[in-house]
Design a protein around this motif. Structure first.
Motif, PDB file in Angstrom:
ATOM      1  N   ALA A   6       0.838  -1.312  -0.007  1.00  0.00           N
ATOM      2  CA  ALA A   6       0.144  -0.160   0.017  1.00  0.00           C
ATOM      3  C   ALA A   6       0.844   1.233  -0.007  1.00  0.00           C
ATOM      4  CB  ALA A   6      -0.884  -0.041   1.214  1.00  0.00           C
ATOM      5  N   GLU A   7       1.809   1.319   0.805  1.00  0.00           N
ATOM      6  CA  GLU A   7       2.976   2.173   0.821  1.00  0.00           C
ATOM      7  C   GLU A   7       3.460   2.382  -0.517  1.00  0.00           C
ATOM      8  OE1 GLU A   7       7.009   3.788   3.064  1.00  0.00           O
ATOM      9  OE2 GLU A   7       5.503   2.406   4.133  1.00  0.00           O
ATOM     10  N   LEU A   8       4.018   1.467  -1.263  1.00  0.00           N
ATOM     11  CA  LEU A   8       4.720   1.437  -2.398  1.00  0.00           C
ATOM     12  C   LEU A   8       3.679   1.990  -3.573  1.00  0.00           C
ATOM     13  CD1 LEU A   8       6.958  -1.673  -2.163  1.00  0.00           C
ATOM     14  CD2 LEU A   8       7.649   0.700  -2.050  1.00  0.00           C
ATOM     15  N   GLU A   9       2.436   1.603  -3.338  1.00  0.00           N
ATOM     16  CA  GLU A   9       1.269   2.002  -4.401  1.00  0.00           C
ATOM     17  C   GLU A   9       0.995   3.597  -4.360  1.00  0.00           C
ATOM     18  OE1 GLU A   9      -1.422  -1.116  -4.315  1.00  0.00           O
ATOM     19  OE2 GLU A   9      -0.341  -2.165  -5.637  1.00  0.00           O
ATOM     20  N   SER A  10       1.203   4.256  -3.315  1.00  0.00           N
ATOM     21  CA  SER A  10       0.789   5.418  -2.905  1.00  0.00           C
ATOM     22  C   SER A  10       1.300   6.519  -4.173  1.00  0.00           C
ATOM     23  CB  SER A  10       1.348   6.003  -1.802  1.00  0.00           C
ATOM     24  OG  SER A  10       1.114   7.198  -1.583  1.00  0.00           O
ATOM     25  N   PRO A  11       0.133   7.090  -5.017  1.00  0.00           N
ATOM     26  CA  PRO A  11       0.580   7.989  -5.860  1.00  0.00           C
ATOM     27  C   PRO A  11       1.465   9.223  -5.322  1.00  0.00           C
ATOM     28  CG  PRO A  11      -1.793   7.756  -5.787  1.00  0.00           C
ATOM     29  CD  PRO A  11      -1.190   7.118  -4.711  1.00  0.00           C
ATOM     30  N   ASP A  12       1.573   9.612  -4.143  1.00  0.00           N
ATOM     31  CA  ASP A  12       2.506  10.496  -3.732  1.00  0.00           C
ATOM     32  C   ASP A  12       4.059  10.142  -3.688  1.00  0.00           C
ATOM     33  OD1 ASP A  12       0.385  12.572  -3.348  1.00  0.00           O
ATOM     34  OD2 ASP A  12       0.179  11.955  -1.204  1.00  0.00           O
TER      35      ASP A  12
ATOM     36  N   VAL B 264       9.140   9.494  -6.393  1.00  0.00           N
ATOM     37  CA  VAL B 264      10.405   8.510  -7.038  1.00  0.00           C
ATOM     38  C   VAL B 264      10.562   9.235  -8.618  1.00  0.00           C
ATOM     39  CG1 VAL B 264      10.959   6.594  -7.820  1.00  0.00           C
ATOM     40  CG2 VAL B 264      10.007   6.876  -5.321  1.00  0.00           C
ATOM     41  N   ALA B 265       9.605   9.504  -9.147  1.00  0.00           N
ATOM     42  CA  ALA B 265       9.319   9.982 -10.518  1.00  0.00           C
ATOM     43  C   ALA B 265      10.256  11.208 -10.640  1.00  0.00           C
ATOM     44  CB  ALA B 265       8.185   9.898 -11.204  1.00  0.00           C
ATOM     45  N   VAL B 266      10.002  12.035  -9.712  1.00  0.00           N
ATOM     46  CA  VAL B 266      10.558  13.417  -9.783  1.00  0.00           C
ATOM     47  C   VAL B 266      12.196  13.375  -9.160  1.00  0.00           C
ATOM     48  CG1 VAL B 266      10.462  15.701  -8.955  1.00  0.00           C
ATOM     49  CG2 VAL B 266       8.384  14.601  -9.785  1.00  0.00           C
ATOM     50  N   ASP B 267      12.256  12.794  -7.984  1.00  0.00           N
ATOM     51  CA  ASP B 267      13.653  12.935  -7.356  1.00  0.00           C
ATOM     52  C   ASP B 267      14.684  11.856  -7.977  1.00  0.00           C
ATOM     53  OD1 ASP B 267      12.350  14.730  -5.644  1.00  0.00           O
ATOM     54  OD2 ASP B 267      12.216  13.372  -4.084  1.00  0.00           O
ATOM     55  N   LYS B 268      14.106  10.562  -8.281  1.00  0.00           N
ATOM     56  CA  LYS B 268      15.081   9.493  -8.569  1.00  0.00           C
ATOM     57  C   LYS B 268      15.138   9.326 -10.123  1.00  0.00           C
ATOM     58  CE  LYS B 268      15.224   7.279  -4.187  1.00  0.00           C
ATOM     59  NZ  LYS B 268      14.960   5.674  -3.636  1.00  0.00           N
TER      60      LYS B 268
END
Length: 145
Positions: free
Chosen positions: A83-89, A94-98
């Motif tokens: 649930a934590e990994l699927e969180s849109p936030d 991850v998409a922006v930072d990594k």
């Protein structure tokens, strides 16, 4: 000390030799006793065996119940992780930072037609998709893991 004759001690008509008789055991009764002893031994062995197997099974049941409880707790932890990994936030972060992605100014949707070809904003005319766009999307998708 005085001595009395043996016939006075035994009685008046008693002979000097005692009358002894040999009694033999009936062979059937000794066989019956042996069979009953064997049956009793088998019964005792059976009861002890069943008790031991029952105790062994109870220990195994307790062990399996402990394993099930441990697996339930692990499942709950893994469900919380998913649930934590699927969180849109989290995905956005991850998409922006990594991955170095940026958020789009306007939303665009990629539509897939029945032949597996892509179209942007659904520019399908006469069931044809612009090949230039499809090739670009294929290249981008092929490089992403």
């Amino acid at each position: 000390m005085s001595a009395a004759p043996l016939r006075l001690i035994r009685g008046q008509g008693a002979s000097s030799r005692p009358h002894l008789e040999l009694i033999t055991a009936d062979s059937r009764s000794s066989r019956r006793a042996l069979v009953l002893l064997i049956i009793a031994a088998i019964g005792v062995f059976g009861v002890v065996s069943v008790g031991a197997k029952t105790a062994e099974a109870a220990v195994e049941v307790r062990s399996l119940e402990a394993d099930v409880e441990g697996m339930k707790q692990r499942y709950e932890l893994l469900t919380a992780d998913v649930a934590e990994l699927e969180s849109p936030d989290r995905i956005r972060r991850v998409a922006v930072d990594k991955l170095g992605m940026i958020e789009a100014d306007e939303l665009q949707f990629v539509v897939v037609d029945g032949t597996g070809r892509f179209a942007l904003h659904d520019p399908v005319v006469d069931r044809q998709v612009e090949n230039g766009f499809t090739d670009k999307v294929k290249q981008v998708l092929a490089t992403q893991p």
